[in-house]
Write an enzyme that holds these catalytic residues in place. Structure first.
Site, short mmCIF file in Angstrom:
data_model
loop_
_atom_site.label_atom_id
_atom_site.label_comp_id
_atom_site.label_asym_id
_atom_site.label_seq_id
_atom_site.Cartn_x
_atom_site.Cartn_y
_atom_site.Cartn_z
N LYS A 51 66.75 -13.10 -19.33
CA LYS A 51 67.47 -11.67 -18.94
C LYS A 51 69.09 -11.72 -19.29
O LYS A 51 69.49 -12.81 -19.14
CB LYS A 51 67.44 -11.37 -17.42
CG LYS A 51 68.00 -10.22 -16.98
CD LYS A 51 67.63 -9.88 -15.49
CE LYS A 51 68.30 -8.56 -15.10
NZ LYS A 51 67.97 -8.11 -13.84
N ASP A 142 65.94 -3.93 -3.26
CA ASP A 142 65.75 -3.01 -4.28
C ASP A 142 64.31 -3.17 -4.76
O ASP A 142 63.84 -3.20 -5.55
CB ASP A 142 66.70 -3.18 -5.30
CG ASP A 142 66.70 -1.85 -6.28
OD1 ASP A 142 66.26 -0.99 -5.88
OD2 ASP A 142 67.07 -2.01 -7.34
N1 LIG Z 1 59.89 -12.56 -15.41
C1 LIG Z 1 59.38 -11.22 -16.24
N2 LIG Z 1 58.20 -11.31 -16.84
C2 LIG Z 1 58.04 -10.19 -17.66
N3 LIG Z 1 58.81 -9.07 -17.62
C3 LIG Z 1 59.75 -9.08 -16.93
C4 LIG Z 1 60.24 -9.95 -16.05
N4 LIG Z 1 61.41 -9.60 -15.74
C5 LIG Z 1 61.74 -8.37 -15.92
N5 LIG Z 1 60.76 -8.07 -16.79
C6 LIG Z 1 60.51 -6.60 -17.30
O1 LIG Z 1 61.97 -6.01 -17.52
C7 LIG Z 1 62.06 -5.04 -16.96
C8 LIG Z 1 63.58 -5.00 -16.31
O2 LIG Z 1 63.87 -6.08 -15.59
P1 LIG Z 1 64.88 -6.14 -14.38
O3 LIG Z 1 65.05 -7.39 -13.88
O4 LIG Z 1 64.16 -5.26 -13.53
O5 LIG Z 1 66.18 -5.40 -14.88
P2 LIG Z 1 67.10 -4.69 -14.13
O6 LIG Z 1 67.93 -5.70 -13.12
O7 LIG Z 1 68.29 -4.19 -15.09
O8 LIG Z 1 66.67 -3.53 -13.16
C9 LIG Z 1 61.19 -5.11 -15.56
O9 LIG Z 1 60.79 -3.63 -15.21
C10 LIG Z 1 59.85 -5.73 -16.35
O10 LIG Z 1 59.20 -4.85 -17.13
#
Ligand SMILES: Nc1ncnc2c1ncn2[C@@H]1O[C@H](COP(=O)(O)OP(=O)(O)O)[C@@H](O)[C@H]1O
Ligand SMILES: [Mg+2]
Length: 307
Positions: A51, A142
């Site tokens: 991320k 959240d």
């Molecule tokens: N560990 C993970 N494994 C697979 N997909 C992930 C993972 N973390 C995030 N994602 C994908 O990325 C998207 C955005 O991540 P997220 O952490 O929710 O971002 P934000 O904090 O900007 O909302 C999630 O909705 C999911 O689809």
């Protein structure tokens, strides 16, 4: 404020940690939210999710939350790998690496399985995860469809820790539809009942075939009431059998998430507590799944206490 959202990180790009030296090859974009972009990456043959945060401060808060959790719990130690900065297009971008969850959101999972009964197992596993988080002194805050992935036989993982708040503090990051403050049902204070309310709305959102919840989104917050959600829980055959549970979660009368988990388990397994239009858990194999997931959960708790 550093922003890099206009940079394209193409497949094949190598992301190298400036401080710790970890090298990850980008495979594809997994998703994007308000706080950052998440990529599927590989280190050697092992897949991870990486991320990159849009705002360094928010990103650091999420990293700090994950670091605290991994110090407290073996399961989060397995989830969070490392954090670092990368140089991309001459800009320094903070990132962290976590376990890749090969899953889908709850609605998509139910659609693929073709049986709404899976919601009882998903709900149980998610409540267990919440109860574990609460035991360590944190509130997830959240809760929403986009922040939860379901994989395999209803395994559940929380994937976005931007809202994580220490118990007793004010909740900062939330989504209106799931927030009890917006429904005039309580304060934005980090306590078990805050997450249980959001969890109840999440279960309604996941099983809502009528798009009724969606229509509430356009309603002014002052006109929203808990009774509207209770009516939904009563009308929806998949939540009706757990109506007693929904009433307590939406009215904030559970003492703890442990108590909420125990009642969920009891209502799902108790044949005599079916709602009027309820058909019960139809498939026997799902009961086996449910029992197996409870065993797994008990096993995890034992492991935690003995570790
Ligand atoms: N560990 C993970 N494994 C697979 N997909 C992930 C993972 N973390 C995030 N994602 C994908 O990325 C998207 C955005 O991540 P997220 O952490 O929710 O971002 P934000 O904090 O900007 O909302 C999630 O909705 C999911 O689809
Ligand atoms: Mg998110």
């Amino acid at each position: 404020m550093t922003t890099w959202s206009d940079i394209t990180v193409a497949p094949g790009t190598l992301v190298k940690g400036v401080w710790r030296g970890g090298v990850y090859r980008i495979e594809r974009l997994l998703g994007e939210g308000a706080n950052g972009r998440v990529y599927l990456v590989r280190k050697g043959n092992t897949p991870y999710a990486l991320k990159m945060g849009f705002d360094p401060l928010d990103h650091q808060m999420e990293v700090n939350a994950l670091l605290s959790l991994s110090r407290q719990s073996a399961s989060w130690r397995r989830f969070f790998r490392e954090s670092d900065d990368a140089e991309l297009d001459g800009r320094r971008i903070p990132f962290f690496v976590m376990k890749y969850i090969d899953g889908v959101n709850i609605r998509e999972f139910l659609k693929r399985k073709g049986s709404m009964d899976w919601i009882y197992v998903i709900g149980h596993n998610l409540l267990s995860r919440l109860a574990e988080l609460h035991k360590h002194g944190w509130i997830y805050a959240d809760m929403k469809l986009e922040n939860i992935l379901v994989y395999g036989y209803a395994g559940v993982e929380l994937i976005d820790y931007c809202g994580l708040t220490a118990k007793g503090r004010a909740v900062k990051q939330f989504t209106e539809l799931y927030d009890r403050g917006t429904w005039n049902a309580g304060d934005r204070v980090a306590e078990d009942s805050y997450d249980l309310f959001a969890f109840a709305v999440l279960m309604l959102a996941a099983t809502d075939q009528t798009r009724k919840l969606h229509s509430f989104q356009h309603m002014l917050p002052q006109n929203r009431t808990v009774d509207m959600l209770l009516e939904m829980a009563r009308e929806n055959p998949h939540t009706a059998r757990l109506y007693g549970w929904f009433k307590q979660a939406l009215e904030g009368t559970f003492v703890s998430s442990q108590q909420a988990l125990a009642l969920w388990r009891k209502l799902v397994l108790d044949r005599n507590m079916r709602g009027p239009r309820d058909t019960g858990i139809a498939a026997p194999w799902l009961k086996v799944c449910f029992a197996a997931s409870i065993m797994l959960c008990v096993g995890t708790v034992c492991y935690f206490w003995l570790a």
